[in-house]
Design a protein around this motif. Structure first.
Motif, PDB file in Angstrom:
ATOM      1  N   TYR A 158      56.119  -6.864  41.028  1.00 24.98           N
ATOM      2  CA  TYR A 158      55.514  -5.589  40.852  1.00 24.98           C
ATOM      3  C   TYR A 158      55.493  -5.081  42.197  1.00 24.98           C
ATOM      4  O   TYR A 158      55.571  -3.835  42.733  1.00 24.98           O
ATOM      5  N   ALA A 159      55.223  -6.118  43.133  1.00 32.80           N
ATOM      6  CA  ALA A 159      55.017  -5.549  44.771  1.00 32.80           C
ATOM      7  C   ALA A 159      56.304  -4.972  45.161  1.00 32.80           C
ATOM      8  O   ALA A 159      56.381  -4.099  45.853  1.00 32.80           O
ATOM      9  N   ILE A 160      57.544  -5.680  44.858  1.00 38.21           N
ATOM     10  CA  ILE A 160      58.833  -5.114  45.164  1.00 38.21           C
ATOM     11  C   ILE A 160      59.119  -3.817  44.569  1.00 38.21           C
ATOM     12  O   ILE A 160      59.502  -2.815  45.178  1.00 38.21           O
ATOM     13  N   LYS A 161      58.672  -3.692  43.300  1.00 35.74           N
ATOM     14  CA  LYS A 161      58.847  -2.500  42.585  1.00 35.74           C
ATOM     15  C   LYS A 161      58.127  -1.198  43.208  1.00 35.74           C
ATOM     16  O   LYS A 161      58.594  -0.228  43.672  1.00 35.74           O
ATOM     17  N   VAL A 162      56.853  -1.637  43.647  1.00 40.29           N
ATOM     18  CA  VAL A 162      56.028  -0.455  44.035  1.00 40.29           C
ATOM     19  C   VAL A 162      56.353  -0.227  45.499  1.00 40.29           C
ATOM     20  O   VAL A 162      56.403   1.003  46.204  1.00 40.29           O
ATOM     21  N   ASP A 163      56.663  -1.340  46.319  1.00 40.35           N
ATOM     22  CA  ASP A 163      57.104  -0.990  48.050  1.00 40.35           C
ATOM     23  C   ASP A 163      58.528  -0.302  48.185  1.00 40.35           C
ATOM     24  O   ASP A 163      58.469   0.095  49.025  1.00 40.35           O
ATOM     25  N   THR A 164      59.184  -0.650  47.316  1.00 43.38           N
ATOM     26  CA  THR A 164      60.584   0.023  47.628  1.00 43.38           C
ATOM     27  C   THR A 164      60.592   1.476  46.647  1.00 43.38           C
ATOM     28  O   THR A 164      61.705   2.085  46.439  1.00 43.38           O
ATOM     29  N   ASN A 165      59.324   1.986  45.968  1.00 41.98           N
ATOM     30  CA  ASN A 165      59.331   3.043  45.240  1.00 41.98           C
ATOM     31  C   ASN A 165      60.606   2.930  43.970  1.00 41.98           C
ATOM     32  O   ASN A 165      61.343   3.990  44.264  1.00 41.98           O
TER      33      ASN A 165
END
Ligand SMILES: [Mn+2]
Length: 328
Positions: A158-165
């Motif tokens: 989820y972090a990667i998804k959100v931080d890379t938009n």
């Protein structure tokens, strides 16, 4: 030996025998929280006792939902302040960044993916320009052949998804590799729930203000949100304004404690968001960040001097910086 094997080993060497506090940046986002959560688990495997703390607030409901669903143990630093002899690891940011409160304990290590700005000398640094800080921790697991539990994989994913938009911003090959690995382990039902609860009803007020107040000069979209809203929401509105086809530089600011909080987005090669924000706010506040995204503040004292007409001087400052940076 692979890079992340060496890195993890030297981190363990630094921490051995100490009580460790993992500190995220203030008002932590999913990337900061997932990084802390996964790092704590990893250190536990090496018999290092660590806990996760933050300052400020977890202001987005979707981030609170992530903490609840994945049973993440993270607490306000104030509820049990670290002792002076504790070792602190700063994650997803650096000591002396404006969004890092100085708490008791010695900052000995930093794991971050933001541009390096501090002159502080850590005993251990792992700084990589990945799309998400979480990806660095994924490398630790993979390169050391350590299994990733489902809750931790879900948080990191989820972090990667959100931080890379959603893989549209600063994505590296490592982020994609990490995503592929995590996707096979993560709880995809929880992922769906998190992804479908990102917008809150109260957020619509800020979007409404943005739609009403937007002013476009050239390719620059300015929005003043005339009330306080959480950092994450100012950032979301900035992403939203940048998604307009006629806007290549989004400058969004909201009222904050008598001053202003900025979120800036750029898709122009010659006008990095971090640089223009730093230039424009020099002397009246502070700002900086990545080429694509940046944050900043104007101090209350300046806002006072300018009285009611704050928007004109803010636009002037950004336009002046823009003309200096933008070629042709
Ligand atoms: Mn991050």
């Amino acid at each position: 030996m692979k890079e992340s094997q060496l890195k993890l080993q030297s981190l363990i060497d630094v921490l051995k025998g100490h009580d460790v506090v993992i500190q995220t940046h203030n008002y932590p986002d999913p990337d900061a929280i997932a990084t802390a959560f996964a790092l704590r688990y990893l250190l536990g495997l090496y018999n290092i006792n660590a806990r996760c703390v933050y300052c400020g607030k977890i202001d987005k409901l979707s981030t609170q939902l992530m903490i609840r669903e994945l049973h993440i143990d993270i607490a306000l630093a104030d509820t049990r302040p670290p002792r002076d002899e504790d070792y602190i690891i700063t994650v997803d940011g650096q000591r002396s960044n404006s969004n890092f409160t100085d708490i008791p304990g010695e900052e000995v290590a930093c794991i971050d993916h933001h541009p390096w700005t501090t002159s502080y000398e850590y005993k251990f640094v792992d700084h990589r320009a990945y799309g998400a800080c979480a990806t660095i921790i994924v490398d630790y697991f993979l390169d050391n052949d350590i299994d990733i539990p489902a809750d931790i994989a879900t948080a990191l994913l989820y972090a990667i998804k959100v931080d890379t938009n959603n893989f549209c911003r600063r994505v590296t090959e490592e982020d994609i590799k990490a995503f592929a690995k995590l996707n096979a382990i993560a709880d995809l039902k929880v992922m769906t729930r998190l992804g479908s609860n990102e917008l809150e009803l109260t957020d619509l007020r800020a979007y409404g203000a943005a739609i009403q107040n937007i002013v476009v000069y050239d390719v620059i979209g300015f929005v003043h949100i005339p009330f306080d809203c959480p950092d994450g929401l100012v950032a979301m509105v900035s992403d939203f304004i940048l998604s307009l086809d006629s806007v290549e530089l989004a400058i969004v600011y909201a009222d904050r404690d008598g001053g202003f909080k900025f979120s800036v987005r750029s898709e122009m090669d010659d006008v990095p968001a971090g640089t223009i924000t730093k230039m424009a706010l020099e002397g009246i506040g502070d700002g900086g960040g990545h080429a694509e995204m940046a944050g900043g503040v104007i101090y209350p004292s300046f806002a006072h001097e300018s009285g009611h007409n704050i928007d004109a001087p803010i636009r002037d400052r950004f336009m002046t910086a823009y003309k200096k940076l933008h070629k042709s």
